[in-house]
Write a protein that holds these residues in place. Structure first.
Motif, short mmCIF file in Angstrom:
data_model
loop_
_atom_site.label_atom_id
_atom_site.label_comp_id
_atom_site.label_asym_id
_atom_site.label_seq_id
_atom_site.Cartn_x
_atom_site.Cartn_y
_atom_site.Cartn_z
N ILE A 191 -20.71 -3.83 -9.85
CA ILE A 191 -22.13 -3.86 -10.15
C ILE A 191 -22.95 -4.43 -8.91
CG2 ILE A 191 -23.76 -4.91 -11.76
CD1 ILE A 191 -21.74 -4.60 -14.02
N THR A 192 -22.23 -5.37 -8.55
CA THR A 192 -22.79 -6.18 -7.58
C THR A 192 -23.18 -5.21 -6.28
OG1 THR A 192 -21.72 -8.02 -7.67
CG2 THR A 192 -22.65 -8.19 -5.63
N SER A 251 -3.77 -6.47 0.44
CA SER A 251 -2.92 -6.56 1.66
C SER A 251 -3.26 -8.01 2.16
CB SER A 251 -3.53 -5.89 2.95
OG SER A 251 -4.87 -6.05 3.08
N GLU A 297 -9.67 -9.04 -6.03
CA GLU A 297 -8.87 -10.12 -5.60
C GLU A 297 -8.46 -11.13 -6.78
OE1 GLU A 297 -8.26 -11.87 -2.13
OE2 GLU A 297 -8.70 -10.12 -1.23
N GLY A 298 -9.52 -11.02 -7.68
CA GLY A 298 -9.47 -12.01 -8.82
C GLY A 298 -8.48 -11.42 -10.04
N ASP A 354 -17.56 -6.15 -12.24
CA ASP A 354 -18.45 -7.27 -11.64
C ASP A 354 -18.79 -6.88 -10.27
OD1 ASP A 354 -19.38 -8.79 -13.78
OD2 ASP A 354 -17.63 -10.40 -13.38
N GLY A 355 -17.72 -6.68 -9.60
CA GLY A 355 -17.84 -6.25 -8.12
C GLY A 355 -18.56 -5.26 -8.11
N LEU A 361 -16.83 -4.91 0.18
CA LEU A 361 -16.68 -6.52 0.12
C LEU A 361 -17.20 -6.92 -1.29
CD1 LEU A 361 -17.66 -7.79 3.78
CD2 LEU A 361 -15.39 -7.28 2.85
N SER A 362 -17.95 -6.20 -1.91
CA SER A 362 -18.32 -6.68 -3.19
C SER A 362 -17.10 -6.34 -4.08
CB SER A 362 -19.44 -6.14 -3.83
OG SER A 362 -20.74 -6.26 -2.86
N THR A 387 -12.83 -12.92 1.15
CA THR A 387 -13.12 -12.34 -0.30
C THR A 387 -12.29 -13.02 -1.12
OG1 THR A 387 -11.38 -10.82 -0.19
CG2 THR A 387 -13.45 -9.70 0.70
N LEU A 388 -12.82 -13.51 -2.31
CA LEU A 388 -12.21 -14.22 -2.97
C LEU A 388 -12.29 -13.82 -4.74
CD1 LEU A 388 -12.07 -18.21 -3.23
CD2 LEU A 388 -10.12 -16.46 -2.55
N PRO A 389 -11.53 -14.54 -5.24
CA PRO A 389 -11.79 -14.15 -6.78
C PRO A 389 -13.27 -14.00 -7.11
CG PRO A 389 -9.99 -15.57 -6.66
CD PRO A 389 -10.49 -15.17 -5.14
N GLN A 390 -13.53 -13.37 -8.16
CA GLN A 390 -14.84 -13.34 -8.63
C GLN A 390 -14.73 -12.83 -10.09
OE1 GLN A 390 -17.64 -10.70 -6.51
NE2 GLN A 390 -18.57 -10.36 -8.65
N ARG A 391 -14.76 -13.91 -11.06
CA ARG A 391 -14.36 -13.33 -12.51
C ARG A 391 -15.70 -13.51 -13.36
NH1 ARG A 391 -9.86 -16.80 -12.76
NH2 ARG A 391 -9.14 -16.26 -10.55
N ALA A 434 -14.03 -5.73 -3.19
CA ALA A 434 -12.87 -6.34 -3.08
C ALA A 434 -12.77 -7.72 -3.51
CB ALA A 434 -12.51 -6.44 -1.52
N SER A 435 -13.82 -8.59 -3.44
CA SER A 435 -13.74 -10.09 -4.08
C SER A 435 -13.50 -9.83 -5.57
CB SER A 435 -14.96 -10.75 -3.41
OG SER A 435 -16.25 -9.99 -3.90
N ALA A 436 -13.92 -8.90 -6.24
CA ALA A 436 -13.62 -8.74 -7.65
C ALA A 436 -12.37 -8.50 -7.75
CB ALA A 436 -14.53 -7.90 -8.24
N PHE A 451 -9.70 -1.72 -2.57
CA PHE A 451 -8.37 -1.96 -3.19
C PHE A 451 -7.22 -2.25 -2.02
CE2 PHE A 451 -4.35 -0.50 -5.10
CZ PHE A 451 -4.48 -1.03 -6.56
N ALA A 452 -7.42 -1.44 -0.92
CA ALA A 452 -6.54 -1.74 0.13
C ALA A 452 -6.68 -3.30 0.72
CB ALA A 452 -6.68 -0.67 1.31
N ILE A 453 -8.04 -3.78 0.75
CA ILE A 453 -8.28 -4.87 1.14
C ILE A 453 -7.63 -6.10 0.22
CG2 ILE A 453 -9.93 -6.94 1.64
CD1 ILE A 453 -11.77 -4.69 2.82
N LEU A 456 -2.66 5.72 0.12
CA LEU A 456 -3.81 4.67 0.42
C LEU A 456 -3.64 4.44 1.96
CD1 LEU A 456 -5.91 3.14 -0.73
CD2 LEU A 456 -4.23 1.22 -1.17
N MET A 482 1.07 -1.39 0.03
CA MET A 482 -0.05 -0.02 -0.02
C MET A 482 0.90 1.50 -0.16
SD MET A 482 -3.11 -0.37 2.42
CE MET A 482 -2.84 -1.48 3.72
#
Lengths: 268, 278, 350
Positions: free
Chosen positions: B203-204, B90, B169-170, B200-201, B162-163, A257-261, B165-167, B85-87, A5, A1
């Motif tokens: 929009i969610t 990190s 991460e991918g 995607d995130g 959270l929506s 939180t996980l990938p979401q593509r 962040a999960s996008a 973005f920070a989540i 940020l 970071m």
């Protein structure tokens, strides 16, 4: 970071924690009224609330209802998400939108309609009725997060498991479930927290033996405003914080939180 | 493409959720529609809807409701994106802490949380107290759109962050690194790589936040005044003061249709944006 | 590969069904639990009111019948809707309603007429507390809306309502005044009361509301929000409930509370027996109205009660608004105007 940020996160942290910090300070007040800053500090409001069954029983009821409705919603959402993502049946998008539609109806309107509807089939003001109401409310959150995470996972892993001879149940436990677990956790957390703080439906559907904490807090607040409400809020917060720390310890909040593509993910 | 078995199992997996909602969501919803069509004489008709949509005041309130939800969604996105973005960037305990931080607004009861904000924003509250200590003029922030907005953005942030962040991460960080190494400015890397992939995130998040904030009434009732009227507060008045369920039901249907239409538009825009990048 | 993935999950269904069955079984247990509870269900307000209902009313009921009632803490709007939804088998047996909801419930046939042969203490409740409700409900306790003020800021509080209103319009108190909104639960009653001061003209009252608006910090809707504004000195004058106003003034030397001339309007909690509720409900109603429970209730909540045999000790009497000072609103005259008032309020007071 980078530096900017970090500075932004620090500011955001103040913003996010400010009301919570105030509630903690007020709960320790020695005054009869909520005055800020408090004239002195004492633990008397905690002592008072911990002895008060009209707070402690609803607190327990809320935990129970939150867990049960989250589990029920998960049992409905997971199979639905599996077929919606992997099989794309005709009308998948329409079905998804339909399953997420309870989000769009204001809870006040849903609450009174549910009261009359459930009463007409003999479920008014029963535990099942209340549970049904909360499942309807939390289902969209769970479904959405599970859909998002599952559609990002690679279908070939499951295929590989089957090819290697795993039976479907085993494949589900060993492959599918781990793949959706982060979504289940994040969605489950939303679902639990929303049920835990839901008031409109609970006001209409609860009864004396299953009254929830938000209902009793609201009832208390209509006629009383003393630091007791802050104290019960802090106790409630503490419970959730403990749960979150446990999740962090055993699972790591980071993996929530996980990938979401995948494309289907956001068609809510 | 597959024989019956495929369709049967698909049905079996979907059935519990679909039937559950058909009975316990569409059932009450149909009841609500019926109630909204009730007229004073005892018959059925569109009187409640005409009352709601034929009056300039109600139309204004309806527009205010939409604008409030749209603004809350916009600012939640604006302030939430960097946090997400920070989540995403990190690891380990820091990440756990950030996620904990972002869900804290959901841990306090809505009424208590709102009172907390009153203490912050009030005339003798934290901010004005600080201003006064430095001999600066105080500002009355309570009782208006600003106070409502800040309180709503606070509690909506977790859903947005959270929506997104999960996008995020991918996204393969290597992609971003490559762009930067090849001489792309960070702004360009964001514009052409990060933003599109996080759509995607976004929009969610906007869908969740928009539908949640358009239905909120406790915050608006406590933080607002007569000028800041929105439809859910009117629904509350009709149910609790006027005991006029039919009108409340009609207002509820107006809100439901509004949310569905706007969500549809959001999705369509999202789809177009995505296609634009592909 | 595609075939594999599409056929195989079909078999999972077989394993899901038992889990569902177990869940449904658990639900069945809850249903049984609900059915087992055959107690009467009554309503109270929250906090100290709930404590009083437990200590005074429920204790008496237990003494007489050997069982505890279930006490729900609900607002009038939820109570009347719950009764409407379950007419044959009500989930609430003894209701606590606002005055107007009590009239509505009576008219809709949701209540039984109060019967002195089943609740003998009713004989000692003067007719004035029941008449407007056609005996479908009785006042349980009542209060009045009075004026609280900050003694440090307001040296001479206005003696009567009209002066208060005119001074507010003239900006004499800055904009540090708070009145109840018409959309507050008892707002319509307050509006009716103001019409009695202005020749019965609602136009004039709304004109006053409008003229005051620039100098009103907030027309309050939520009582907690209101007392909070006063406690944090955000406002110097607050129109508020008597019992809690006196109580606040007793605890804070800088605060004062008084009844402006010519008195105040009566606001009440209405007690009623729901139609099709068990007979035991009468015992509870009789308990609520018994002199002992009524006095216990009054001394806890600091509001006057209705049984004429109750004798208040002097210190309690000092903080109770006397019956001669309050006017009972003529509900039948204005209740049908309430929706129009609310609409007018929303549209005009900006």
């Amino acid at each position: 970071m980078n530096r900017w940020l970090k500075a932004y996160i620090a500011l955001a942290a103040v913003f996010l924690l400010l009301p919570m910090a105030l509630v903690v300070v007020v709960s320790l007040s020695s005054a009869q009224f909520v005055i800020f800053p408090p004239p002195g500090f004492s633990l008397k409001w905690f002592a008072r609330v911990l002895q008060d069954t009209s707070f402690m029983r609803p607190l327990w009821n809320s935990i129970q209802l939150g867990l049960l409705s989250t589990i029920m919603a998960a049992m409905l959402a997971v199979p639905a998400a599996i077929v919606l993502v992997r099989r794309r049946p005709p009308g998948a998008e329409a079905i998804q939108t339909f399953l997420l539609s309870p989000l769009a109806l204001p809870s006040l309107v849903l609450a009174i309609a549910l009261l009359f509807f459930l009463s007409s089939i003999g479920l008014g003001n029963t535990y099942i009725g209340l549970l049904i109401g909360h499942v309807v409310i939390v289902l969209p959150y769970l479904l959405r997060t599970v859909l998002a995470v599952y559609s990002a996972s690679d279908p070939r892993i499951e295929e590989a498991a089957y090819t290697l001879g795993a039976n479907p149940w085993r494949a589900f436990w060993r492959v599918t479930l781990p793949a959706i677990r982060p979504g289940l956790f994040a969605g489950g957390m939303f679902a639990f927290l929303i049920s835990f703080d839901e008031v409109a439906v609970a006001l209409m559907l609860s009864n004396a033996s299953n009254m929830t904490l938000p209902v009793s807090i609201l009832g208390y607040l209509v006629n009383n405003y003393d630091p007791a409400v802050a104290a019960i809020s802090v106790i409630k917060m503490a419970i959730v914080v403990v749960v979150l720390i446990a999740v962090e310890k055993f699972y790591g909040l980071g993996s929530l939180t996980l990938p979401q593509r995948g494309g289907t993910a956001s068609h809510g | 493409m597959m024989p019956n078995r495929f369709r049967l199992s698909t049905l079996a997996f979907l059935a519990p959720a679909v039937i559950g909602l058909l009975v316990f969501f569409i059932g009450p919803l149909l009841l609500n529609v019926e109630v909204s069509l009730r007229e004073q004489g005892g018959g059925h008709g569109l009187a409640q809807y005409l009352r709601a949509l034929g009056d300039a005041y109600y139309v204004k309130v309806w527009l205010q409701t939409i604008v409030l939800a749209a603004c809350v969604t916009f600012f939640t996105l604006l302030f939430g994106y960097p946090f997400a973005f920070a989540i995403a960037r990190s690891r380990g305990p820091v990440k756990g802490f950030l996620i904990f931080l972002i869900v804290t607004p959901l841990l306090i009861n809505v009424v208590v949380r709102t009172f907390g904000w009153m203490v912050v924003l009030g005339r003798s509250g934290l901010i004005n107290g600080t201003l006064r200590a430095f001999d600066l003029p105080t500002i009355n922030m309570l009782g208006g759109w600003f106070a409502i907005g800040i309180t709503l953005v606070h509690v909506m942030l977790p859903f947005m962050v959270l929506s997104i962040a999960s996008a995020l991460e991918g996204i393969d960080q290597a992609l971003e690194q490559a762009a930067l190494t090849l001489g792309a400015k960070p702004a360009a890397a964001f514009r052409y790589i990060i933003w599109p992939l996080s759509l995607d995130g976004v929009i969610t998040g906007t869908l969740l936040v928009f539908s949640l904030s358009i239905g909120s009434f406790v915050t608006v009732m406590l933080m607002g005044n007569n000028r800041t009227m929105v439809l859910p507060v009117m629904v509350y008045q009709q149910l609790n003061l006027s005991s006029d369920w039919p009108f409340a039901a009609a207002l509820g249907m107006v809100l439901l249709v509004t949310v569905l239409v706007i969500s549809g538009i959001q999705l369509a825009i999202g789809r177009r944006l995505r296609r634009g990048q592909a | 590969m595609i075939l594999q993935s599409e056929i195989r999950p079909a078999r999972k269904r077989a394993r899901f069904l038992p889990a569902l069955a177990i869940a449904l079984g658990a639900l069945g247990l809850f249903a049984a639990h609900d059915a087992a509870a055959q107690k009467i269900t009554v309503v109270a307000s929250g906090g100290i009111w709930l404590e009083s209902a437990k200590q005074n009313f429920a204790a008496c009921y237990k003494e007489r019948t050997g069982s505890d009632p279930d006490i729900l803490v609900l607002n009038s709007g939820e109570v009347i809707n719950r009764i409407r939804a379950n007419k044959e088998n009500p989930s609430i047996h003894v209701a606590l309603l606002s005055e107007i909801d009590a009239i509505r419930a009576g008219r809709e046939g949701l209540l039984d007429k109060l019967d002195a042969s089943k609740a003998p203490n009713l004989k000692d409740v003067p007719e004035v507390f029941r008449k407007q409700w056609d005996d479908y409900a009785t006042i349980q306790n009542f209060g009045a809306m009075i004026v609280m003020y900050n003694k440090d800021k307001i040296k001479e509080p206005p003696k009567d309502w009209k002066t208060l209103i005119d001074n507010t319009i003239a900006g004499k108190y800055g904009n540090r005044v708070s009145f109840p909104a018409v959309t507050m639960a008892w707002g319509p009653q307050f509006t009716w009361f103001l019409t009695t001061l202005y020749n019965g003209s609602e136009d004039e009252v709304f004109a006053k509301y409008k003229a005051m608006a620039p100098n009103i910090a907030k027309y309050w809707v939520n009582p907690v929000d209101a007392i909070n504004m006063f406690a944090t000195k955000e406002v110097d004058i607050l129109v508020y409930w008597d019992g809690r106003a006196y109580d606040f003034a007793k605890q804070n030397a800088w605060a004062g509370a008084y009844i402006p001339d010519p008195g105040a309007f009566q606001s009440a909690a209405m007690l009623a027996k729901v139609k099709n509720a068990p007979e035991a409900s009468w015992q509870y109603i009789d308990c609520v109205l018994s002199p002992k429970a009524q006095l216990g209730h009054a001394s806890m909540i600091k509001y006057p009660v209705v049984n004429s045999k109750v004798v208040y000790p002097d210190d309690l009497k000092a903080v109770l608004t006397p019956l001669e000072k309050v006017r009972q609103p003529e509900f039948l005259k204005f209740m049908d105007k309430i929706p129009a008032w609310i609409e007018r309020w929303n549209k005009e007071i900006q």
